[in-house]
Design a protein around this motif. Sequence first.
Motif: not given
Length: 159
Positions: A51-59
């Motif tokens: 999520a962090s590396e792709l700039n997404l949420s964990r959800a």
Amino acid sequence: MNMRISAGEFTERSLQIIRDLKHLEGPMLPILHAIQAEFGYVPEEVKPIIASELNLSRAEVHGVVTFYHDFREHPAGRHVLKLCHAEACQSMGSDRIADRVRELFGIDFHQTTLDGAVTLEPVYCLGLCACAPAAMLDGEVYGRVDEHCLDEIITEVRR
């Protein structure tokens, strides 16, 4: 695939996979497949890293992992037995085959036998509709699965 790695090494290997693939268009699926190929499943601990590396949420990451049936959130057994549940297979008795397998192994779909030998998974088409019911054991497909074929598969996984 060595499952005995330190937390730091686990994180580093995950980051390397993510960074090698994140340049792709729509990188999440290739990353998840590579993570699963490396570790045998997609561990919960890697979802925040993705999520962090792709700039997404964990959800968002969790949603993709749980949506696709091929991704596992826990290590699989030494053998993975997939039973088709598409309409053609159902019409040819796949439910009866599935009931027999669950009875013999004492597990349900998405479970692994206590000895770690077999993970049982449903699949919703193996492309063998003309040879229904179909199954797949460790990537090898079986058509026209009946009691005799089932006995052969079970003998194979119990070795």
